[in-house]
Write a protein that holds these residues in place. Structure first.
Motif, mmCIF file in Angstrom:
data_model
loop_
_atom_site.group_PDB
_atom_site.id
_atom_site.type_symbol
_atom_site.label_atom_id
_atom_site.label_comp_id
_atom_site.label_asym_id
_atom_site.label_seq_id
_atom_site.Cartn_x
_atom_site.Cartn_y
_atom_site.Cartn_z
ATOM 1 N N GLU A 7 0.779 -1.214 -0.123
ATOM 2 C CA GLU A 7 -0.061 0.024 0.071
ATOM 3 C C GLU A 7 0.730 1.161 -0.096
ATOM 4 O O GLU A 7 0.164 2.370 -0.081
ATOM 5 C CB GLU A 7 -0.832 0.053 1.140
ATOM 6 C CG GLU A 7 -2.174 -1.130 1.105
ATOM 7 C CD GLU A 7 -2.761 -1.115 2.741
ATOM 8 O OE1 GLU A 7 -2.438 -0.516 3.399
ATOM 9 O OE2 GLU A 7 -3.589 -2.133 2.457
ATOM 10 N N GLY A 8 2.079 1.428 0.262
ATOM 11 C CA GLY A 8 3.247 2.400 0.241
ATOM 12 C C GLY A 8 3.218 3.056 1.627
ATOM 13 O O GLY A 8 3.759 4.101 1.610
ATOM 14 N N ARG A 9 2.815 2.150 2.648
ATOM 15 C CA ARG A 9 2.791 2.789 3.737
ATOM 16 C C ARG A 9 4.358 2.749 4.132
ATOM 17 O O ARG A 9 4.992 3.676 5.171
ATOM 18 C CB ARG A 9 2.046 2.066 4.765
ATOM 19 C CG ARG A 9 0.501 2.377 4.549
ATOM 20 C CD ARG A 9 -0.389 1.764 5.422
ATOM 21 N NE ARG A 9 -1.795 1.669 5.168
ATOM 22 C CZ ARG A 9 -2.691 2.787 5.265
ATOM 23 N NH1 ARG A 9 -2.172 3.693 5.942
ATOM 24 N NH2 ARG A 9 -3.816 2.542 4.739
ATOM 25 N N LEU A 10 5.012 1.716 3.806
ATOM 26 C CA LEU A 10 6.468 1.498 3.998
ATOM 27 C C LEU A 10 7.288 1.359 2.972
ATOM 28 O O LEU A 10 6.720 1.051 1.737
ATOM 29 C CB LEU A 10 6.735 0.105 4.950
ATOM 30 C CG LEU A 10 6.126 0.078 6.247
ATOM 31 C CD1 LEU A 10 6.145 -1.412 6.771
ATOM 32 C CD2 LEU A 10 6.488 1.083 7.488
ATOM 33 N N ASP A 11 8.484 2.034 2.781
ATOM 34 C CA ASP A 11 9.591 1.758 1.759
ATOM 35 C C ASP A 11 10.132 0.613 1.873
ATOM 36 O O ASP A 11 9.935 0.043 2.946
ATOM 37 C CB ASP A 11 10.318 3.031 1.599
ATOM 38 C CG ASP A 11 11.278 3.265 2.833
ATOM 39 O OD1 ASP A 11 11.626 2.319 3.425
ATOM 40 O OD2 ASP A 11 11.274 4.600 2.882
ATOM 41 N N PRO A 12 10.890 0.147 1.012
ATOM 42 C CA PRO A 12 11.512 -1.405 1.029
ATOM 43 C C PRO A 12 12.428 -1.396 2.121
ATOM 44 O O PRO A 12 12.570 -2.346 2.613
ATOM 45 C CB PRO A 12 12.014 -1.497 -0.656
ATOM 46 C CG PRO A 12 11.058 -0.583 -1.482
ATOM 47 C CD PRO A 12 10.815 0.539 -0.646
ATOM 48 N N GLU A 13 13.104 -0.199 2.316
ATOM 49 C CA GLU A 13 14.010 -0.132 3.453
ATOM 50 C C GLU A 13 13.508 -0.419 4.855
ATOM 51 O O GLU A 13 13.874 -1.140 5.507
ATOM 52 C CB GLU A 13 15.002 0.856 3.302
ATOM 53 C CG GLU A 13 15.925 0.924 2.201
ATOM 54 C CD GLU A 13 17.086 1.973 2.250
ATOM 55 O OE1 GLU A 13 17.211 2.708 3.336
ATOM 56 O OE2 GLU A 13 17.844 2.223 1.413
ATOM 57 N N GLU A 14 12.366 0.459 4.982
ATOM 58 C CA GLU A 14 11.809 0.156 6.363
ATOM 59 C C GLU A 14 11.292 -1.265 6.496
ATOM 60 O O GLU A 14 11.225 -1.672 7.642
ATOM 61 C CB GLU A 14 10.718 1.187 6.369
ATOM 62 C CG GLU A 14 11.012 2.624 6.353
ATOM 63 C CD GLU A 14 9.846 3.642 6.077
ATOM 64 O OE1 GLU A 14 10.093 4.683 7.053
ATOM 65 O OE2 GLU A 14 9.093 3.370 5.423
ATOM 66 N N HIS A 15 10.605 -1.685 5.294
ATOM 67 C CA HIS A 15 10.203 -2.884 5.386
ATOM 68 C C HIS A 15 11.070 -3.947 5.847
ATOM 69 O O HIS A 15 10.725 -4.943 6.651
ATOM 70 C CB HIS A 15 9.245 -3.288 4.111
ATOM 71 C CG HIS A 15 8.790 -4.667 4.046
ATOM 72 N ND1 HIS A 15 9.590 -5.749 3.424
ATOM 73 C CD2 HIS A 15 7.620 -5.057 4.327
ATOM 74 C CE1 HIS A 15 9.004 -6.812 3.554
ATOM 75 N NE2 HIS A 15 7.712 -6.520 4.106
ATOM 76 N N ALA A 16 12.309 -3.991 5.121
ATOM 77 C CA ALA A 16 13.232 -4.832 5.272
ATOM 78 C C ALA A 16 13.953 -4.821 6.623
ATOM 79 O O ALA A 16 13.918 -5.848 7.558
ATOM 80 C CB ALA A 16 14.515 -4.568 4.444
ATOM 81 N N GLU A 17 13.933 -3.460 7.286
ATOM 82 C CA GLU A 17 14.283 -3.579 8.594
ATOM 83 C C GLU A 17 13.319 -3.935 9.647
ATOM 84 O O GLU A 17 13.588 -4.655 10.781
ATOM 85 C CB GLU A 17 14.339 -1.926 8.816
ATOM 86 C CG GLU A 17 15.623 -1.309 8.281
ATOM 87 C CD GLU A 17 15.730 0.294 8.422
ATOM 88 O OE1 GLU A 17 15.027 0.728 9.338
ATOM 89 O OE2 GLU A 17 16.662 0.853 8.021
#
Length: 262
Positions: free
Chosen positions: A36-46
């Motif tokens: 949904e775009g609430r997290l960017d890929p880096e935030e998601h990975a962390e």
């Protein structure tokens, strides 16, 4: 006088050990937030890294605290493997094929009622990767000189009360071992047409969870590799910059020495 031992202190909810199913549910919330775009890929990975390392429920809760799904019964951390439960109802789904084809498959939320109508056309309903917000799904089908084909996961209950009129209405009944598993009930009729419904062998609801988990790991590894490459490139650029500054200092020093000696 006999002294009784004090009762052991109750374990706080946040100190309860997290299970693999708990981590799966949090990882699913994060995946939805990424989509949904609430997290960017880096935030998601962390955050996924934090989920993998979490030992207790208290460590999982902050990971999704700022996401919309976190407000629904504590991010649904204590619920069973199936997603059905209280929440916003999913609107009915209508699939119509008149001299055409209509297909619904992939990852989608199955509503409580699906209406399928095929007139000289074909309808395909694939629930093998669907999410079941409620336990029972009713599919009403009408096939007139057309066909309706339904596929469900192997570990759900499949029932039928339809009939064929100069046509075929074939539903392969299936009983899930788990009483809490979703149930799909197919009603309707086929007039000079066909209705077919059966479990897809090898497709289980838990398989979807496993695939999502593997997808999280693949994305995490990809992001880590990208960060490693960026870090390496930054170190190389910094090294080249220092070398350029050193060469410029040597050049200025040589010019100064030549000017002083003339």
């Amino acid at each position: 006088m006999i002294k009784t031992a004090p009762a052991p202190a109750a374990v706080a909810e946040g100190d309860i050990r997290a299970s693999d199913a708990d981590r799966d549910r949090v990882a699913e919330i994060l995946r939805e937030a990424l989509a949904e775009g609430r997290l960017d890929p880096e935030e998601h990975a962390e955050r996924i890294d934090t989920v993998y390392r979490a030992k207790t429920m208290g460590e999982l809760e902050p990971v999704v605290r700022d996401l919309p799904a976190a407000g629904k019964e504590g991010a649904r951390l204590g619920q069973e493997a199936y997603a059905h439960g209280p929440g916003a109802p999913v609107p009915d789904q209508n699939l119509v094929a008149i001299f055409s084809a209509s297909v619904r498959k992939g990852r989608w939320q199955a509503p409580a009622r699906i209406n399928a109508f095929a007139l000289f056309g074909s309808v395909e309903i694939d629930l093998t990767e669907a999410v079941f917000p409620q336990q029972q799904v009713q599919i009403n089908v009408t096939a007139i000189f057309g066909s309706v084909e339904i596929r469900v996961p192997e570990n759900i209950t499949l029932r039928s009360s339809g009939s064929g009129v100069l046509g075929s209405f074939e539903v392969e009944s299936n009983d899930a071992e788990d009483a809490d598993a979703p149930q799909v009930v197919i009603n309707g009729y086929a007039v000079l047409g066909s209705v077919e419904a059966r479990p897809k062998r090898g497709a289980w609801i838990r398989d979807l969870r496993d695939r999502l988990w593997e997808g999280h790991r693949a994305l995490r590894d990809e992001l880590r590799e990208e960060r490693r490459e960026r870090h390496h490139q930054l170190r190389q650029d910094r090294h080249e910059w220092h070398e350029r500054l050193r060469a410029e200092r040597h050049e200025r020093r040589d010019r100064f020495r030549k000017g002083a000696g003339s």
